[in-house]
Write an enzyme that holds these catalytic residues in place. Structure first.
Site, PDB file in Angstrom:
ATOM      1  N   ARG A  28      -3.007   2.803  78.419  1.00 23.70           N
ATOM      2  CA  ARG A  28      -2.017   2.408  77.416  1.00 23.70           C
ATOM      3  C   ARG A  28      -2.140   3.253  76.144  1.00 23.70           C
ATOM      4  NH1 ARG A  28      -1.397  -2.887  73.998  1.00 23.70           N
ATOM      5  NH2 ARG A  28       0.866  -2.949  73.765  1.00 23.70           N
TER       6      ARG A  28
ATOM      7  N   HIS B  69       0.903   5.249  74.141  1.00 19.61           N
ATOM      8  CA  HIS B  69       1.235   5.026  72.736  1.00 19.61           C
ATOM      9  C   HIS B  69       1.042   6.290  71.912  1.00 19.61           C
ATOM     10  CE1 HIS B  69       1.053   0.337  72.581  1.00 19.61           C
ATOM     11  NE2 HIS B  69       1.847   0.794  73.505  1.00 19.61           N
TER      12      HIS B  69
ATOM     13  N   ASN C 162       0.884  -6.755  67.803  1.00 19.78           N
ATOM     14  CA  ASN C 162       1.262  -6.876  69.199  1.00 19.78           C
ATOM     15  C   ASN C 162       1.287  -5.544  69.941  1.00 19.78           C
ATOM     16  OD1 ASN C 162       3.541  -5.946  68.001  1.00 19.78           O
ATOM     17  ND2 ASN C 162       4.862  -7.650  68.590  1.00 19.78           N
TER      18      ASN C 162
ATOM     19  N   HIS D 161       1.829  -0.560  84.379  1.00 15.42           N
ATOM     20  CA  HIS D 161       1.581  -2.007  84.302  1.00 15.42           C
ATOM     21  C   HIS D 161       0.988  -2.566  85.587  1.00 15.42           C
ATOM     22  CE1 HIS D 161       4.588  -2.421  80.724  1.00 15.42           C
ATOM     23  NE2 HIS D 161       3.414  -1.946  80.362  1.00 15.42           N
TER      24      HIS D 161
HETATM   25  C1  HEM Z   1       8.550   1.041  79.283  1.00 13.79           C
HETATM   26  C2  HEM Z   1       8.210   0.479  78.152  1.00 13.79           C
HETATM   27  C3  HEM Z   1       6.933  -0.294  77.947  1.00 13.79           C
HETATM   28  C4  HEM Z   1       6.847  -1.482  77.297  1.00 13.79           C
HETATM   29  C5  HEM Z   1       7.980  -2.269  76.655  1.00 13.79           C
HETATM   30  C6  HEM Z   1       5.453  -1.886  77.337  1.00 13.79           C
HETATM   31  C7  HEM Z   1       4.948  -3.033  76.755  1.00 13.79           C
HETATM   32  C8  HEM Z   1       3.664  -3.506  76.920  1.00 13.79           C
HETATM   33  C9  HEM Z   1       3.161  -4.739  76.360  1.00 13.79           C
HETATM   34  C10 HEM Z   1       3.960  -5.691  75.480  1.00 13.79           C
HETATM   35  C11 HEM Z   1       1.870  -4.890  76.771  1.00 13.79           C
HETATM   36  C12 HEM Z   1       0.951  -6.081  76.514  1.00 13.79           C
HETATM   37  C13 HEM Z   1       0.311  -6.052  75.161  1.00 13.79           C
HETATM   38  C14 HEM Z   1      -0.465  -7.331  74.938  1.00 13.79           C
HETATM   39  O1  HEM Z   1       0.176  -8.383  74.865  1.00 13.79           O
HETATM   40  O2  HEM Z   1      -1.689  -7.280  74.866  1.00 13.79           O
HETATM   41  C15 HEM Z   1       1.568  -3.751  77.603  1.00 13.79           C
HETATM   42  C16 HEM Z   1       0.364  -3.550  78.226  1.00 13.79           C
HETATM   43  C17 HEM Z   1       0.049  -2.420  78.932  1.00 13.79           C
HETATM   44  N1  HEM Z   1       0.834  -1.293  79.064  1.00 13.79           N
HETATM   45 FE1  HEM Z   1       2.789  -1.148  78.584  1.00 13.79          FE
HETATM   46  N2  HEM Z   1       4.730  -0.945  78.011  1.00 13.79           N
HETATM   47  C18 HEM Z   1       5.599   0.050  78.401  1.00 13.79           C
HETATM   48  C19 HEM Z   1       5.249   1.202  79.064  1.00 13.79           C
HETATM   49  C20 HEM Z   1       3.967   1.528  79.459  1.00 13.79           C
HETATM   50  C21 HEM Z   1       3.570   2.811  80.003  1.00 13.79           C
HETATM   51  C22 HEM Z   1       4.493   4.008  80.167  1.00 13.79           C
HETATM   52  C23 HEM Z   1       2.239   2.722  80.291  1.00 13.79           C
HETATM   53  C24 HEM Z   1       1.314   3.769  80.867  1.00 13.79           C
HETATM   54  C25 HEM Z   1       1.684   4.748  81.663  1.00 13.79           C
HETATM   55  C26 HEM Z   1       1.815   1.383  79.945  1.00 13.79           C
HETATM   56  C27 HEM Z   1       0.545   0.881  80.146  1.00 13.79           C
HETATM   57  C28 HEM Z   1       0.142  -0.386  79.814  1.00 13.79           C
HETATM   58  C29 HEM Z   1      -1.144  -0.952  80.212  1.00 13.79           C
HETATM   59  C30 HEM Z   1      -2.184  -0.282  81.099  1.00 13.79           C
HETATM   60  C31 HEM Z   1      -1.203  -2.228  79.644  1.00 13.79           C
HETATM   61  C32 HEM Z   1      -2.365  -3.229  79.737  1.00 13.79           C
HETATM   62  C33 HEM Z   1      -3.273  -3.036  78.554  1.00 13.79           C
HETATM   63  C34 HEM Z   1      -4.528  -3.904  78.588  1.00 13.79           C
HETATM   64  O3  HEM Z   1      -4.806  -4.589  79.569  1.00 13.79           O
HETATM   65  O4  HEM Z   1      -5.265  -3.858  77.593  1.00 13.79           O
HETATM   66  N3  HEM Z   1       2.879   0.699  79.420  1.00 13.79           N
HETATM   67  N4  HEM Z   1       2.662  -2.914  77.661  1.00 13.79           N
HETATM   68  C1  LIG Z   2       5.876  -7.534  67.431  1.00  8.81           C
HETATM   69  O1  LIG Z   2       5.915  -6.785  66.225  1.00  8.81           O
HETATM   70  C2  LIG Z   2       7.220  -6.522  65.754  1.00  8.81           C
HETATM   71  C3  LIG Z   2       7.115  -5.637  64.532  1.00  8.81           C
HETATM   72  O2  LIG Z   2       6.313  -6.208  63.545  1.00  8.81           O
HETATM   73  C4  LIG Z   2       7.915  -7.874  65.419  1.00  8.81           C
HETATM   74  O3  LIG Z   2       9.235  -7.623  64.987  1.00  8.81           O
HETATM   75  C5  LIG Z   2       7.954  -8.719  66.695  1.00  8.81           C
HETATM   76  O4  LIG Z   2       8.485  -9.985  66.396  1.00  8.81           O
HETATM   77  C6  LIG Z   2       6.554  -8.894  67.261  1.00  8.81           C
HETATM   78  N1  LIG Z   2       6.670  -9.589  68.538  1.00  8.81           N
HETATM   79  C7  LIG Z   2       5.842 -10.565  68.890  1.00  8.81           C
HETATM   80  C8  LIG Z   2       6.082 -11.168  70.221  1.00  8.81           C
HETATM   81  O5  LIG Z   2       4.903 -10.928  68.186  1.00  8.81           O
END
Ligand code: HEM
Ligand SMILES: *[C@@H]1O[C@H](CO)[C@@H](O)[C@H](O)[C@H]1NC(C)=O
Ligand SMILES: *[C@@H]1O[C@H](CO)[C@@H](O)[C@H](O)[C@H]1NC(C)=O
Ligand SMILES: *[C@@H]1O[C@H](CO)[C@@H](O)[C@H](O)[C@H]1NC(C)=O
Ligand SMILES: *[C@@H]1O[C@H](CO)[C@@H](O)[C@H](O)[C@H]1NC(C)=O
Ligand SMILES: *[C@@H]1O[C@H](CO)[C@@H](O)[C@H](O)[C@H]1NC(C)=O
Length: 319
Positions: A62, A66, A97, A194
């Site tokens: 991740r 980012h 987040n 994911h």
């Molecule tokens: C397409 C748009 C994407 C969105 C909207 C997205 C969003 C998210 C969110 C919201 C989380 C969880 C954060 C949390 O609640 O702790 C997450 C976790 C993660 N994302 Fe994405 N992501 C995207 C693309 C990607 C890509 C391209 C990768 C890598 C190639 C990736 C890899 C990961 C991984 C590995 C996790 C797990 C992290 C952990 O377990 O600590 N994501 N992502």
């Molecule tokens: C995540 O952060 C953005 C930017 O501060 C905020 O607008 C959004 O409400 C947040 N989402 C959650 C689920 O906390």
């Protein structure tokens, strides 16, 4: 006749020029002369850290996403690793987040590299290599990482809002990826990241308590609601992103075809004619997913590559 036989050659030359020009800075053999042991030092550090903490692979994967996505013109530049200063709040301290962890693993690899070959290997390249290594360690594909990135000097917390959100629709995701030169196929393939890791309730619970969301499997929703009740007091509560969260496989796509995608943004890809066939193809054919994921990771690693940055000595501070 002469014209006909020349034109394909001209076309070929033009294509080669375009390709070699845009990727001029990066190469698979970039450190072969200056730090031949670079990749093995990084690999050993990643292996060791992943044994101590099984959350490390997901976090480093991740981190790469980012780092490359924030500040798209200066994408993969390790800006995510910079600490905030009294004058500047850095990406690391952006909206909670999006918070990424396990920065210490990259810092440990950097410390070893500084001993072996001082001021040679950029922090941005370490992240790119680490992302490949954690995927391979989790039984996913392996690819040659192109190297030669330099590290940026700017990191701004407010720019993390440009990251795609788990509440985004597919149009927004496609646009966000297109801004970085990534295609619809890259979006679907990279979302396969994911297959590893975990999410907190806050990233998806809005859709659970919405009975009008028809895209979510009802049994799955009931289970998730138990883990994430409306007045959730446990800040660490959440769910794994697929049923084999430590194994890199195509289970993530299979679950989307069943309505069991955790994020609205993931599930939305199955309700859009531009992305649904690609999801289906990866759910059916894991080898295809692996090769497309590897190719898309190489492209992600090209986003906004800098040639005029520095080689940081310590990844958390500019030189
Ligand atoms: C397409 C748009 C994407 C969105 C909207 C997205 C969003 C998210 C969110 C919201 C989380 C969880 C954060 C949390 O609640 O702790 C997450 C976790 C993660 N994302 Fe994405 N992501 C995207 C693309 C990607 C890509 C391209 C990768 C890598 C190639 C990736 C890899 C990961 C991984 C590995 C996790 C797990 C992290 C952990 O377990 O600590 N994501 N992502
Ligand atoms: C995540 O952060 C953005 C930017 O501060 C905020 O607008 C959004 O409400 C947040 N989402 C959650 C689920 O906390
Ligand atoms: C392995 O990882 C542990 C935990 O992070 C750390 O304490 C130790 O120094 C590491 N060993 C090597 C050889 O990197
Ligand atoms: C972030 O803040 C800086 C000023 O500190 C501003 O120049 C920039 O436009 C802001 N970026 C976003 C995405 O809001
Ligand atoms: C997708 O989301 C964006 C931003 O929230 C919105 O402007 C747009 O209308 C949405 N598109 C569709 C097709 O729902
Ligand atoms: C609830 O689901 C509907 C249908 O999928 C969607 O249009 C709406 O944005 C969702 N609302 C929330 C708060 O997630």
């Amino acid at each position: 006749m002469a014209k006909i036989s020349i034109s394909p050659i001209i076309t070929l030359v033009l294509i080669l020029n375009v390709v070699s020009y845009s990727e001029a800075a990066l190469g698979a053999h970039y450190y072969d002369q200056t730090c031949p042991q670079a990749e093995s030092i990084i690999y050993q550090t990643i292996c060791n850290a992943s044994i101590y903490d099984p959350k490390v692979p997901a976090r480093l994967l991740r981190m790469f996403f980012h780092d490359c996505f924030i500040r798209e013109k200066q994408g993969c530049d390790a800006s995510l690793l910079l600490d905030s200063t009294p004058e500047n709040k850095a990406e690391k301290d952006g909206p909670p987040n999006i918070s990424v962890r396990s920065f210490y693993v990259i810092e440990n690899a950097k410390a070893k590299l500084e001993k072996a070959c001082p001021r040679t290997v950029s922090c941005a390249d370490i992240i790119a290599i680490a992302a490949r290594d954690v995927v391979a360690l989790s039984q996913g594909p392996w690819w040659h990482v192109l190297k030669g990135r330099t590290d940026g000097r700017v990191s701004k917390a407010n720019e993390t809002i440009d990251l795609p959100s788990p509440f985004s629709n597919t149009t927004t995701l496609i646009q966000s990826f297109a801004k970085r030169g990534l295609t619809v196929k890259d979006l679907v393939a990279l979302s396969g990241g994911h297959t590893l890791g975990f999410s907190h309730c806050s990233s998806f619970s809005a859709r659970l308590h919405n009975i009008s969301d028809p895209s979510i499997n009802s049994k799955f929703a009931i289970n998730l609601k138990k883990k994430c009740p409306i007045h959730n007091k446990d800040r660490n509560a959440g769910e794994f992103l697929d049923s084999t969260s430590a194994r890199f496989d195509n289970d993530y796509y299979k679950r989307i075809t069943m309505g069991k995608g955790v994020f609205g943004s993931d599930q939305a890809m199955y309700g859009d004619t531009r992305t649904k066939p690609i999801v289906d193809s990866f759910a059916k054919d894991e080898k295809l997913f692996f090769s497309e994921f590897a190719a898309s990771m190489v492209k992600l690693g090209n986003v906004g590559v800098k040639e005029d940055g520095e080689i940081r000595v310590k990844c958390s501070i500019v030189n």
